[in-house]
Scaffold this motif. Sequence first.
Motif, PDB file in Angstrom:
ATOM      1  N   TYR A   1       0.887  -8.385  57.482  1.00  0.00           N
ATOM      2  CA  TYR A   1       1.620  -9.644  57.353  1.00  0.00           C
ATOM      3  C   TYR A   1       2.484  -9.656  56.102  1.00  0.00           C
ATOM      4  O   TYR A   1       1.991  -9.489  54.993  1.00  0.00           O
ATOM      5  N   ASP A   2       3.780  -9.848  56.290  1.00  0.00           N
ATOM      6  CA  ASP A   2       4.704 -10.091  55.188  1.00  0.00           C
ATOM      7  C   ASP A   2       5.057 -11.570  55.130  1.00  0.00           C
ATOM      8  O   ASP A   2       5.727 -12.020  54.215  1.00  0.00           O
ATOM      9  N   GLU A   3       4.620 -12.315  56.127  1.00  0.00           N
ATOM     10  CA  GLU A   3       4.905 -13.742  56.251  1.00  0.00           C
ATOM     11  C   GLU A   3       3.608 -14.541  56.086  1.00  0.00           C
ATOM     12  O   GLU A   3       2.518 -13.977  56.092  1.00  0.00           O
ATOM     13  N   TRP A   4       3.746 -15.849  55.970  1.00  0.00           N
ATOM     14  CA  TRP A   4       2.631 -16.793  55.898  1.00  0.00           C
ATOM     15  C   TRP A   4       2.450 -17.374  57.299  1.00  0.00           C
ATOM     16  O   TRP A   4       3.438 -17.704  57.963  1.00  0.00           O
ATOM     17  N   GLU A   5       1.197 -17.459  57.764  1.00  0.00           N
ATOM     18  CA  GLU A   5       0.943 -18.030  59.090  1.00  0.00           C
ATOM     19  C   GLU A   5      -0.273 -18.946  59.073  1.00  0.00           C
ATOM     20  O   GLU A   5      -1.312 -18.602  58.518  1.00  0.00           O
ATOM     21  N   TYR A   6      -0.091 -20.111  59.691  1.00  0.00           N
ATOM     22  CA  TYR A   6      -1.198 -21.006  60.032  1.00  0.00           C
ATOM     23  C   TYR A   6      -1.373 -20.882  61.534  1.00  0.00           C
ATOM     24  O   TYR A   6      -0.385 -20.851  62.284  1.00  0.00           O
ATOM     25  N   PHE A   7      -2.630 -20.813  62.002  1.00  0.00           N
ATOM     26  CA  PHE A   7      -2.860 -20.834  63.447  1.00  0.00           C
ATOM     27  C   PHE A   7      -4.149 -21.572  63.772  1.00  0.00           C
ATOM     28  O   PHE A   7      -5.040 -21.725  62.933  1.00  0.00           O
ATOM     29  N   HIS A   8      -4.205 -22.022  65.018  1.00  0.00           N
ATOM     30  CA  HIS A   8      -5.356 -22.749  65.551  1.00  0.00           C
ATOM     31  C   HIS A   8      -5.683 -22.125  66.900  1.00  0.00           C
ATOM     32  O   HIS A   8      -4.807 -22.040  67.779  1.00  0.00           O
ATOM     33  N   ILE A   9      -6.916 -21.663  67.065  1.00  0.00           N
ATOM     34  CA  ILE A   9      -7.338 -21.031  68.318  1.00  0.00           C
ATOM     35  C   ILE A   9      -7.620 -22.126  69.350  1.00  0.00           C
ATOM     36  O   ILE A   9      -8.441 -23.020  69.117  1.00  0.00           O
ATOM     37  N   LEU A  10      -6.945 -22.024  70.478  1.00  0.00           N
ATOM     38  CA  LEU A  10      -7.106 -23.001  71.555  1.00  0.00           C
ATOM     39  C   LEU A  10      -8.053 -22.503  72.647  1.00  0.00           C
ATOM     40  O   LEU A  10      -8.819 -23.288  73.202  1.00  0.00           O
ATOM     41  N   GLU A  11      -7.983 -21.203  72.944  1.00  0.00           N
ATOM     42  CA  GLU A  11      -8.822 -20.611  73.995  1.00  0.00           C
ATOM     43  C   GLU A  11      -9.167 -19.185  73.600  1.00  0.00           C
ATOM     44  O   GLU A  11      -8.420 -18.531  72.887  1.00  0.00           O
ATOM     45  N   GLY A  12     -10.285 -18.693  74.126  1.00  0.00           N
ATOM     46  CA  GLY A  12     -10.651 -17.295  73.956  1.00  0.00           C
ATOM     47  C   GLY A  12     -11.383 -17.012  72.660  1.00  0.00           C
ATOM     48  O   GLY A  12     -11.815 -17.915  71.943  1.00  0.00           O
ATOM     49  N   ARG A  13     -11.502 -15.712  72.382  1.00  0.00           N
ATOM     50  CA  ARG A  13     -12.232 -15.282  71.193  1.00  0.00           C
ATOM     51  C   ARG A  13     -11.612 -13.985  70.691  1.00  0.00           C
ATOM     52  O   ARG A  13     -11.374 -13.058  71.463  1.00  0.00           O
ATOM     53  N   SER A  14     -11.349 -13.954  69.394  1.00  0.00           N
ATOM     54  CA  SER A  14     -10.786 -12.771  68.743  1.00  0.00           C
ATOM     55  C   SER A  14     -11.534 -12.511  67.446  1.00  0.00           C
ATOM     56  O   SER A  14     -12.336 -13.336  67.011  1.00  0.00           O
ATOM     57  N   GLN A  15     -11.252 -11.369  66.848  1.00  0.00           N
ATOM     58  CA  GLN A  15     -11.782 -11.057  65.532  1.00  0.00           C
ATOM     59  C   GLN A  15     -10.638 -10.583  64.652  1.00  0.00           C
ATOM     60  O   GLN A  15      -9.701  -9.930  65.126  1.00  0.00           O
ATOM     61  N   LEU A  16     -10.742 -10.902  63.380  1.00  0.00           N
ATOM     62  CA  LEU A  16      -9.782 -10.467  62.386  1.00  0.00           C
ATOM     63  C   LEU A  16     -10.567  -9.719  61.317  1.00  0.00           C
ATOM     64  O   LEU A  16     -11.506 -10.265  60.730  1.00  0.00           O
ATOM     65  N   THR A  17     -10.213  -8.450  61.102  1.00  0.00           N
ATOM     66  CA  THR A  17     -10.897  -7.608  60.124  1.00  0.00           C
ATOM     67  C   THR A  17      -9.910  -7.254  59.029  1.00  0.00           C
ATOM     68  O   THR A  17      -8.814  -6.762  59.315  1.00  0.00           O
ATOM     69  N   ASP A  18     -10.293  -7.511  57.766  1.00  0.00           N
ATOM     70  CA  ASP A  18      -9.375  -7.215  56.663  1.00  0.00           C
ATOM     71  C   ASP A  18      -9.506  -5.756  56.242  1.00  0.00           C
ATOM     72  O   ASP A  18     -10.336  -5.003  56.771  1.00  0.00           O
ATOM     73  N   ALA A  19      -8.682  -5.349  55.291  1.00  0.00           N
ATOM     74  CA  ALA A  19      -8.639  -3.956  54.842  1.00  0.00           C
ATOM     75  C   ALA A  19      -9.955  -3.498  54.219  1.00  0.00           C
ATOM     76  O   ALA A  19     -10.229  -2.305  54.175  1.00  0.00           O
ATOM     77  N   ASP A  20     -10.777  -4.447  53.751  1.00  0.00           N
ATOM     78  CA  ASP A  20     -12.082  -4.108  53.174  1.00  0.00           C
ATOM     79  C   ASP A  20     -13.188  -4.042  54.218  1.00  0.00           C
ATOM     80  O   ASP A  20     -14.342  -3.802  53.887  1.00  0.00           O
TER      81      ASP A  20
END
Length: 113
Positions: A58-77
């Motif tokens: 990401y080079d940009e700023w993002e706000y998001f809200h999950i409406l449906e489903g399931r995901s995972q976000l894993t950082d560099a650590d």
Amino acid sequence: MPLHTRLNRDGIPPEISRPDPAKLISGDPLHSTWNFEDRDGLYCGLWHSTIGAWRVAYDEWEYFHILEGRSQLTDADGQTITLNPGDSHIIRPGFRGIWTVLEPTLKDYVIRV
């Protein structure tokens, strides 16, 4: 142009994309994007993805809200958070990691570049 817009994808064809093959980790995720606002570096809309995983930077700023489903976000650590319906998050410029869609996911978003 009205001064308010309801984010409704009914009857509107999405922009279709896939992750860059060099960033793909697993699956064949298909992304559908309904971008309702695109001006002065501000983007707002709805995004849907099918199952898969890919590297993100990401080079940009993002706000998001999950409406449906399931995901995972894993950082560099290697820290992983699970994104469920009702969850809201901010990703700041400089974030590097992996986005994994476990169940087809729909989110609304606001991006500022």
